[in-house]
Enzyme design. Structure first.
Site, PDB file in Angstrom:
ATOM      1  N   CYS A  70       0.866  -1.183   0.000  1.00 27.43           N
ATOM      2  CA  CYS A  70       0.000   0.000   0.000  1.00 27.43           C
ATOM      3  C   CYS A  70       0.896   1.223   0.000  1.00 27.43           C
ATOM      4  O   CYS A  70       1.722   1.388   0.909  1.00 27.43           O
ATOM      5  CB  CYS A  70      -0.896  -0.010   1.235  1.00 27.43           C
ATOM      6  SG  CYS A  70      -1.899   1.482   1.450  1.00 27.43           S
ATOM      7  N   CYS A 177      -0.595   3.559  -7.131  1.00 31.27           N
ATOM      8  CA  CYS A 177      -1.464   2.949  -6.123  1.00 31.27           C
ATOM      9  C   CYS A 177      -1.552   1.476  -6.469  1.00 31.27           C
ATOM     10  O   CYS A 177      -1.763   1.123  -7.644  1.00 31.27           O
ATOM     11  CB  CYS A 177      -2.849   3.591  -6.117  1.00 31.27           C
ATOM     12  SG  CYS A 177      -4.069   2.745  -5.083  1.00 31.27           S
TER      13      CYS A 177
END
Length: 268
Positions: A70, A177
């Site tokens: 992440c 992302c």
């Protein structure tokens, strides 16, 4: 070998699939936080607390390494995660692949969440690795959520909106992302200009998977011969949703990476 991965949601699937390709024998622990996502709008203190809880749920399964799959958690919580778990468990963060994208020459576009776009963290990476190429930061509001919930209409709309902000002459797109890697080919199709050479997409999944194996002292590659040549049980897949042992979320099966993990790894 056992490798754990953590994220707010299913963005960890790309890195998990990369680990499985490099070491088909590895057990995987996927720890996410559907009760607390999205993490992006949270304060650093709140995000760090939730990231620590997700990491500790994974650590209870005694992995050989933990991948923070992440970007947001890597930016805000990586020092706290390392302070809590290392040296017992190596912790590997996720950094946008700006350096290799810039090395290939510009122009480059960086697709990222609105919280990351324009952030001091991302700007620092651009200054460090891409100061001599043209870089466009492209905010992608709603794309991570659309991917998380496998909302096909929202995925198409948010990709189209980001593509409209991407200069037509870009040579490479950095997927800033982890969720975006699950729809990489749809991003390519939206940005590719017919008269230009094939667009290069730069994700982080392969790099963090390889780094996790290096940190454990193992060599990326096929399963050891002793494992490959026996009828040993298939590698395990443990799924933790906000600390609860569950099956892979239904939305994960909308993506090739999720289907691959489900097909070769029986849930424990």
């Amino acid at each position: 070998m056992k490798i754990a991965l953590m994220d707010s949601g299913i963005g960890l699937l790309a890195a998990a699939a990369a680990v499985r390709r490099l070491r088909p024998d590895a057990d995987l622990v996927l720890s996410s936080d559907p009760d607390g996502m999205p993490w992006g709008p949270r304060t650093t203190e709140d995000l760090t607390a939730r990231a620590l809880a997700v990491a500790e749920a994974a650590a209870a399964h005694r992995p050989d390494a933990l991948i923070v799959a992440c970007n947001t958690a890597s930016v805000h919580a990586l020092p706290a995660l390392r302070a809590r778990l290392e040296p017992g468990i190596p912790v590997i963060g996720t950094v946008p692949a700006i350096k290799p994208a810039a090395a290939g020459g510009g122009p480059v576009a960086i697709w990222a969440t609105p919280a990351t776009t324009g952030s001091p963290y991302q700007r620092g990476l651009i200054e460090q690795f891409a100061s001599d190429v043209a870089v466009t930061e492209v905010p992608c509001p709603g794309l991570a959520d659309a991917v998380q919930y496998a909302d096909e209409k929202a995925i198409d709309e948010t990709i189209a909106a980001a593509a409209a902000l991407t200069p037509p002459d870009v040579r490479a797109v950095v997927l800033g992302c982890t969720h975006y890697e699950l729809v990489a080919e749809r991003i390519r199709a939206a940005v590719q200009q017919p008269q230009l050479p094939p667009l290069v997409l730069h994700g982080s999944a392969g790099a963090v998977a390889a780094q996790a194996l290096r940190r454990t002292g193992e060599r990326p590659g096929a399963a050891p011969a002793a494992v490959a040549d026996t009828d040993a049980a298939a590698p395990g897949l443990t799924v933790l949703l906000s600390g609860r042992a569950e099956q892979l979320p239904r939305e994960a099966l909308a993506y090739a990476e999720g289907r691959m993990l489900a097909a070769v790894s029986p849930a424990l």
